[in-house]
Design a protein around this motif. Structure first.
Motif, PDB file in Angstrom:
ATOM      1  N   GLN A 159       0.975  -1.141   0.071  1.00 50.57           N
ATOM      2  CA  GLN A 159       0.052  -0.001   0.091  1.00 50.57           C
ATOM      3  C   GLN A 159       1.104   1.180  -0.090  1.00 50.57           C
ATOM      4  N   VAL A 160       1.860   1.194   0.802  1.00 49.64           N
ATOM      5  CA  VAL A 160       2.757   2.320   1.005  1.00 49.64           C
ATOM      6  C   VAL A 160       3.622   2.723  -0.404  1.00 49.64           C
ATOM      7  N   ARG A 161       4.076   1.514  -0.916  1.00 49.09           N
ATOM      8  CA  ARG A 161       4.621   1.768  -2.442  1.00 49.09           C
ATOM      9  C   ARG A 161       3.588   2.322  -3.240  1.00 49.09           C
ATOM     10  N   ILE A 162       2.497   1.622  -3.598  1.00 46.60           N
ATOM     11  CA  ILE A 162       1.628   2.134  -4.364  1.00 46.60           C
ATOM     12  C   ILE A 162       1.291   3.657  -4.201  1.00 46.60           C
ATOM     13  N   SER A 163       1.040   3.996  -2.971  1.00 52.46           N
ATOM     14  CA  SER A 163       0.535   5.646  -2.774  1.00 52.46           C
ATOM     15  C   SER A 163       1.460   6.465  -2.789  1.00 52.46           C
ATOM     16  N   LYS A 164       2.790   5.741  -2.617  1.00 58.47           N
ATOM     17  CA  LYS A 164       3.959   6.874  -2.852  1.00 58.47           C
ATOM     18  C   LYS A 164       4.046   7.008  -4.552  1.00 58.47           C
ATOM     19  N   ILE A 165       3.813   6.133  -5.024  1.00 56.09           N
ATOM     20  CA  ILE A 165       3.983   6.131  -6.834  1.00 56.09           C
ATOM     21  C   ILE A 165       2.658   7.242  -7.111  1.00 56.09           C
ATOM     22  N   LEU A 166       1.332   6.951  -6.429  1.00 51.98           N
ATOM     23  CA  LEU A 166       0.357   7.971  -6.861  1.00 51.98           C
ATOM     24  C   LEU A 166       0.686   9.314  -6.367  1.00 51.98           C
ATOM     25  N   ALA A 167       1.166   9.486  -5.169  1.00 49.51           N
ATOM     26  CA  ALA A 167       1.475  10.792  -4.733  1.00 49.51           C
ATOM     27  C   ALA A 167       2.581  11.546  -5.759  1.00 49.51           C
ATOM     28  N   ASP A 168       3.535  10.900  -6.251  1.00 47.03           N
ATOM     29  CA  ASP A 168       4.336  11.386  -7.071  1.00 47.03           C
ATOM     30  C   ASP A 168       3.643  11.657  -8.375  1.00 47.03           C
ATOM     31  N   ILE A 169       2.980  11.141  -8.766  1.00 50.90           N
ATOM     32  CA  ILE A 169       1.961  11.504  -9.974  1.00 50.90           C
ATOM     33  C   ILE A 169       1.086  12.650  -9.798  1.00 50.90           C
ATOM     34  N   ASP A 170       0.536  12.734  -8.608  1.00 54.72           N
ATOM     35  CA  ASP A 170      -0.384  13.989  -8.051  1.00 54.72           C
ATOM     36  C   ASP A 170       0.614  15.229  -8.089  1.00 54.72           C
ATOM     37  N   ARG A 171       1.983  15.106  -7.653  1.00 56.07           N
ATOM     38  CA  ARG A 171       2.772  16.338  -7.548  1.00 56.07           C
ATOM     39  C   ARG A 171       3.142  16.743  -8.916  1.00 56.07           C
ATOM     40  N   LYS A 172       3.422  15.732  -9.880  1.00 57.34           N
ATOM     41  CA  LYS A 172       3.502  16.270 -11.225  1.00 57.34           C
ATOM     42  C   LYS A 172       2.484  16.794 -12.018  1.00 57.34           C
ATOM     43  N   ILE A 173       1.249  16.441 -11.636  1.00 59.80           N
ATOM     44  CA  ILE A 173       0.084  17.146 -11.968  1.00 59.80           C
ATOM     45  C   ILE A 173       0.103  18.571 -11.582  1.00 59.80           C
ATOM     46  N   ALA A 174       0.103  18.749 -10.236  1.00 60.37           N
ATOM     47  CA  ALA A 174       0.217  19.927  -9.588  1.00 60.37           C
ATOM     48  C   ALA A 174       1.142  21.016 -10.164  1.00 60.37           C
ATOM     49  N   LEU A 175       2.493  20.366 -10.495  1.00 58.66           N
ATOM     50  CA  LEU A 175       3.643  21.261 -10.946  1.00 58.66           C
ATOM     51  C   LEU A 175       3.032  21.673 -12.588  1.00 58.66           C
ATOM     52  N   ASN A 176       2.515  20.887 -13.275  1.00 59.80           N
ATOM     53  CA  ASN A 176       2.154  21.040 -14.572  1.00 59.80           C
ATOM     54  C   ASN A 176       0.827  22.185 -14.596  1.00 59.80           C
ATOM     55  N   ARG A 177      -0.055  21.832 -13.448  1.00 59.63           N
ATOM     56  CA  ARG A 177      -1.134  23.065 -13.429  1.00 59.63           C
ATOM     57  C   ARG A 177      -0.524  24.332 -13.060  1.00 59.63           C
ATOM     58  N   GLU A 178       0.403  24.361 -12.031  1.00 54.70           N
ATOM     59  CA  GLU A 178       1.125  25.802 -11.699  1.00 54.70           C
ATOM     60  C   GLU A 178       1.757  26.339 -13.029  1.00 54.70           C
ATOM     61  N   ILE A 179       2.629  25.548 -13.835  1.00 50.82           N
ATOM     62  CA  ILE A 179       3.396  25.905 -15.004  1.00 50.82           C
ATOM     63  C   ILE A 179       2.385  26.370 -16.017  1.00 50.82           C
ATOM     64  N   ASN A 180       1.163  25.572 -16.173  1.00 49.18           N
ATOM     65  CA  ASN A 180       0.153  26.375 -17.246  1.00 49.18           C
ATOM     66  C   ASN A 180      -0.554  27.557 -16.656  1.00 49.18           C
ATOM     67  N   ARG A 181      -0.594  27.689 -15.491  1.00 44.00           N
ATOM     68  CA  ARG A 181      -1.204  28.929 -14.731  1.00 44.00           C
ATOM     69  C   ARG A 181      -0.383  30.135 -14.760  1.00 44.00           C
ATOM     70  N   ASN A 182       0.991  29.747 -14.737  1.00 39.08           N
ATOM     71  CA  ASN A 182       1.912  31.087 -14.873  1.00 39.08           C
ATOM     72  C   ASN A 182       2.127  31.213 -16.429  1.00 39.08           C
ATOM     73  N   LEU A 183       2.063  30.301 -17.130  1.00 41.94           N
ATOM     74  CA  LEU A 183       2.140  30.596 -18.649  1.00 41.94           C
ATOM     75  C   LEU A 183       0.708  31.465 -18.999  1.00 41.94           C
ATOM     76  N   SER A 184      -0.393  31.166 -18.598  1.00 41.37           N
ATOM     77  CA  SER A 184      -1.459  31.973 -18.986  1.00 41.37           C
ATOM     78  C   SER A 184      -1.285  33.308 -18.493  1.00 41.37           C
ATOM     79  N   LEU A 185      -0.694  33.736 -17.247  1.00 42.57           N
ATOM     80  CA  LEU A 185      -0.726  34.909 -16.590  1.00 42.57           C
ATOM     81  C   LEU A 185       0.266  35.875 -17.458  1.00 42.57           C
TER      82      LEU A 185
END
Length: 181
Positions: free
Chosen positions: A153-179
């Motif tokens: 469970q810990v191994r799987i949730s770490k992988i999913l959390a890493d994906i969530d962090r990448k998605i959040a970073l992409n959202r932030e980059i897109n937000r900054n680009l649109s600004l």
């Protein structure tokens, strides 16, 4: 990977929320974080730290809400069913929630968060009511779930959390680009 069946109540204690009387304005703007489903509706992060309103100790004492620990899984149980977050601090919720405090013996909190998120249609299917659908504490407690051993469970949730962090970073980059455009 071998999975073991549990009832949700085997791995977590489920708490109802409550709302102090709005007839007492002195119950609000206190120091206790108090969340409503509306606070989760625009939530982009897995963790939530504050809502629109706080309550006072007097308000807390006046109703049956629970002070949930940091790490509790917060799930809206009506209007709508299935908004999810993990408490980033201790907090209380209104009656539109069923909150899960994971026992951490057989279950990893982040894994259970992702499991519930992935299985939200099953949870919505547990809803009943005529005016609006609501998931009861009893139906959640008896919900059957399948979990791998905790280390998996810990191994799987770490992988999913890493994906969530990448998605959040992409959202932030897109937000900054649109600004910048």
């Amino acid at each position: 990977m071998e999975l073991k069946k549990y009832k949700l109540s085997d791995v977590a204690t489920i708490h109802n929320g409550a709302t102090p009387s709005s007839m007492h304005p002195e119950y609000f703007d206190g120091d206790i974080v108090w969340l409503t489903p509306k606070d989760l509706s625009d939530q982009q992060s897995k963790y939530i730290y504050r809502g629109e309103r706080n309550i006072t100790q007097e308000a807390y004492n006046s109703c049956s809400t629970h002070l949930l620990p940091q790490g509790a899984i917060l799930m809206s149980s009506r209007a709508p069913i299935g908004l999810l977050a993990i408490a980033g601090c201790s907090c209380c919720t209104n009656q539109g929630f069923k909150s899960l405090v994971v026992n951490n013996v057989n279950c990893d909190t982040e894994y259970l968060y992702y499991y519930l998120k992935h299985n939200i249609s099953r949870i919505i299917g547990l809803g009943s009511g005529t005016t609006f659908q609501e998931v009861s504490k009893k139906s959640l407690e008896t919900l059957e779930i399948e979990l791998p051993i905790k280390i998996e469970q810990v191994r799987i949730s770490k992988i999913l959390a890493d994906i969530d962090r990448k998605i959040a970073l992409n959202r932030e980059i897109n937000r900054n680009l649109s600004l910048a455009a």
